[in-house]
Design an enzyme around this catalytic site. Structure first.
Site, mmCIF file in Angstrom:
data_model
loop_
_atom_site.group_PDB
_atom_site.id
_atom_site.type_symbol
_atom_site.label_atom_id
_atom_site.label_comp_id
_atom_site.label_asym_id
_atom_site.label_seq_id
_atom_site.Cartn_x
_atom_site.Cartn_y
_atom_site.Cartn_z
ATOM 1 N NE ARG A 10 -8.694 -4.361 3.250
ATOM 2 C CZ ARG A 10 -8.731 -4.598 4.152
ATOM 3 N NH1 ARG A 10 -7.915 -5.239 5.309
ATOM 4 N NH2 ARG A 10 -9.695 -3.948 4.888
ATOM 5 C CB SER A 95 -7.906 -3.666 8.461
ATOM 6 O OG SER A 95 -8.333 -4.168 9.142
ATOM 7 C CG HIS A 96 -6.531 -7.979 8.557
ATOM 8 N ND1 HIS A 96 -8.029 -7.648 8.005
ATOM 9 C CD2 HIS A 96 -6.999 -9.189 7.611
ATOM 10 C CE1 HIS A 96 -8.319 -7.855 6.950
ATOM 11 N NE2 HIS A 96 -7.652 -9.456 6.571
ATOM 12 C CE LYS A 105 -10.865 -1.882 8.305
ATOM 13 N NZ LYS A 105 -11.354 -2.004 9.330
ATOM 14 C CG ASP A 229 -7.109 -4.558 13.578
ATOM 15 O OD1 ASP A 229 -7.519 -3.929 14.275
ATOM 16 O OD2 ASP A 229 -8.149 -5.297 12.455
ATOM 17 C CG ASP A 231 -8.325 -0.626 11.899
ATOM 18 O OD1 ASP A 231 -8.251 -1.783 12.097
ATOM 19 O OD2 ASP A 231 -9.705 -0.505 11.110
ATOM 20 C CG ASP A 233 -11.261 -2.967 12.787
ATOM 21 O OD1 ASP A 233 -10.402 -3.401 13.084
ATOM 22 O OD2 ASP A 233 -12.051 -2.533 11.778
ATOM 23 N NE ARG A 234 -9.736 -7.986 11.599
ATOM 24 C CZ ARG A 234 -9.946 -9.191 10.278
ATOM 25 N NH1 ARG A 234 -9.336 -9.797 9.990
ATOM 26 N NH2 ARG A 234 -10.289 -8.573 9.457
ATOM 27 C CG HIS A 295 -16.698 -4.184 9.232
ATOM 28 N ND1 HIS A 295 -17.226 -3.199 8.595
ATOM 29 C CD2 HIS A 295 -16.603 -3.981 10.589
ATOM 30 C CE1 HIS A 295 -17.600 -1.870 9.723
ATOM 31 N NE2 HIS A 295 -17.391 -2.880 10.200
ATOM 32 C CD GLU A 312 -16.257 -10.502 9.547
ATOM 33 O OE1 GLU A 312 -15.720 -10.698 8.605
ATOM 34 O OE2 GLU A 312 -15.716 -9.384 10.559
ATOM 35 C CB SER A 314 -12.555 -11.739 11.644
ATOM 36 O OG SER A 314 -13.085 -10.828 11.929
ATOM 37 C CG HIS A 316 -14.296 -6.840 12.671
ATOM 38 N ND1 HIS A 316 -14.015 -7.663 11.654
ATOM 39 C CD2 HIS A 316 -13.695 -6.000 13.157
ATOM 40 C CE1 HIS A 316 -13.598 -6.492 11.156
ATOM 41 N NE2 HIS A 316 -13.250 -5.781 11.905
ATOM 42 N NE ARG A 404 -15.829 -15.636 3.268
ATOM 43 C CZ ARG A 404 -14.708 -15.257 3.634
ATOM 44 N NH1 ARG A 404 -13.548 -15.729 3.976
ATOM 45 N NH2 ARG A 404 -15.488 -13.725 3.303
#
Length: 450
Positions: A10, A95-96, A105, A229, A231, A233-234, A295, A312, A314, A316, A404
């Site tokens: 991305r 995504s987000h 993805k 989000d 797309d 998936d969240r 992910h 997750e 986020s 997920h 991180r």
């Protein structure tokens, strides 16, 4: 930053990701999968259509059998790959990330993509050593099959008043449809496709992005608010008092339900989750398994461990019965659990005793500085307990902090948990006050807000 991330591809459209690059990425993926069956789909961004066309051209040039399921949410791509017995899948989405970004993805065979897979795609793009063949193309409507799958797992006993905020993203049509089909009364908010996301940032896991949803829940006296989000998936929830439900608390509800249903089982959780997650999993006869954020990393561990659930921070959530994550299914399952418990979500949320913990604090700095701050934390934290599951984590007797590098953005993320605000500030002071005062102030502000 390179567009080739650890879990996907991305970047900024036109500046970093172009149709030329998409063509080469399609050729690379088709080469890796040796011209076999590949499902493709795309989100609602204005750049998606042309990038997807270029990707398709690349895939066809390698002899791939391409099945296009159109404009839809990412969970339907994962479902279609399995239902249509495809060898791979590519979703054109960022995504987000904000509207000016786009990307891909990717699913290769039956395992999640790993950094080595992304590196192989990048290598092929650079060397241009592509397979050559004559591919085939067809469009398939997967919706009815997806609805049949949902019906096999979720009872149509809905009776909740729900405000649904799709942020004008890929879930805008299907999310209200699914919830209404279950019997719920749906009040749509930003449920029209708009590729520039004019009404809110497409990342719902950041609380400030859901101000309109929180207000709408209060105004409409709704039982729950649900946000997706870009797309789909969240998924993130708002309780009946208009309060943000953090993903850890949401995950606890899923964990309790699945552990009661299964009796026991392994559950994979995001390593930077609050301590309430492994505590509750253990308390309910489960086996908590930490994994690094991202992910692909969570999904890989989820599959390897044959876990009943994974989650997750986020937003997920991965489900045993699906074999992958699905924000749409997560919303339906959560409302099912809420109906079975038959108490207001706000009451259930208030019962969860939470330590002091910050949200993800994003610090946008260049690549050199990202390495430097991790080494700095490692050096100062050496007097305590260090671990390296995901970045650098320092455990103190009274809390912990993890720093991180983000796998999706040019930043480091920091999360800190402590027994109380004072202990949290003590940790921040020890690690950041002298050399990174701006970071220390961000953490202190977050702790005081919490």
């Amino acid at each position: 930053m390179s567009i080739y991330k650890e879990c996907d591809i991305r970047g900024l459209y036109e500046e970093e990701i172009t149709e030329t690059e998409a063509l080469l990425i399609g050729k690379a993926i088709g080469t890796i999968l040796k011209g076999t069956k590949i499902v493709i789909a795309g989100d609602v961004r204005y750049s998606t259509e042309s990038l997807k066309a270029a990707l398709l051209e690349g895939l066809l040039s390698t002899g791939s059998e391409v099945i296009d399921i159109g404009r839809t949410a990412t969970p339907l791509l994962y479902f279609a790959k399995k239902a249509l017995e495809a060898d791979g899948g590519v979703m054109v989405t960022a995504s987000h990330n904000p509207a000016q970004y786009n990307g891909f993805k990717i699913a290769l065979k039956d395992t999640p993509v790993e950094p080595k897979d992304i590196l192989l795609i990048e290598t092929l793009v650079n060397t241009k050593e592509f397979r050559v063949g004559k591919g085939s193309y067809k469009k398939v409507d997967i919706l009815d099959q997806y609805l049949d799958m949902v019906d096999s797992h979720i009872p149509k006993t809905g009776r909740l008043n729900i405000v649904v905020d799709c942020g004008n993203g890929a879930a805008s049509e299907i999310a209200p449809l699914l919830l209404e089909r279950m019997g719920h009364n749906v009040i749509p908010l930003y449920c029209e496709y708009k590729g520039d996301f004019p009404n809110r940032n497409p990342n719902p896991s950041v609380e400030k992005n859901l101000g309109d949803l929180k207000a709408a829940v209060w105004v409409h006296k709704a039982d729950i608010g649900i946000a997706f989000d870009g797309d789909g998936d969240r998924v993130i929830f708002i309780d009946d008092k208009g309060r943000f439900c953090d993903s850890e608390s949401t995950f606890i509800f899923f964990c309790r339900y699945y552990l009661e249903k299964e009796g026991s089982g392994s559950i994979v959780y995001d390593g930077k989750s609050s301590s309430i997650v492994p505590t509750h999993i253990t308390l309910h006869n489960g086996v908590p398994i930490p994994e690094r954020s991202g992910h692909a990393f969570i999904k890989k561990r989820f599959l390897e461990e044959k876990a009943i659930l994974a989650g997750e921070v986020s937003g997920h959530f991965f489900f045993k019965e699906l074999g992958h994550d699905d924000g749409l299914y997560g919303a339906l399952k959560f409302t099912q659990i809420l109906l079975e418990i038959d108490e207001p979500l706000s009451v259930l949320m208030d019962r969860i005793e939470k330590p002091i913990i910050t949200p993800d604090i994003r610090v946008y700095i260049d690549a050199t500085m990202r390495e430097a701050i991790l080494k700095h934390v490692e050096k100062l934290g050496a007097a305590f307990t260090l671990s390296y599951l995901d970045g650098v984590r320092v455990d103190y007797p009274y809390g912990w902090v993890v720093v991180r590098k983000s796998v999706t953005e040019p930043c480091v993320t920091i999360r800190l948990e402590a027994d109380n605000v004072e202990d949290g500030e003590k940790i921040s002071n020890h690690l950041f006050m002298q050399d990174y005062p701006e970071v220390d102030e961000l953490i202190r502000t977050s702790l005081r807000r919490e």
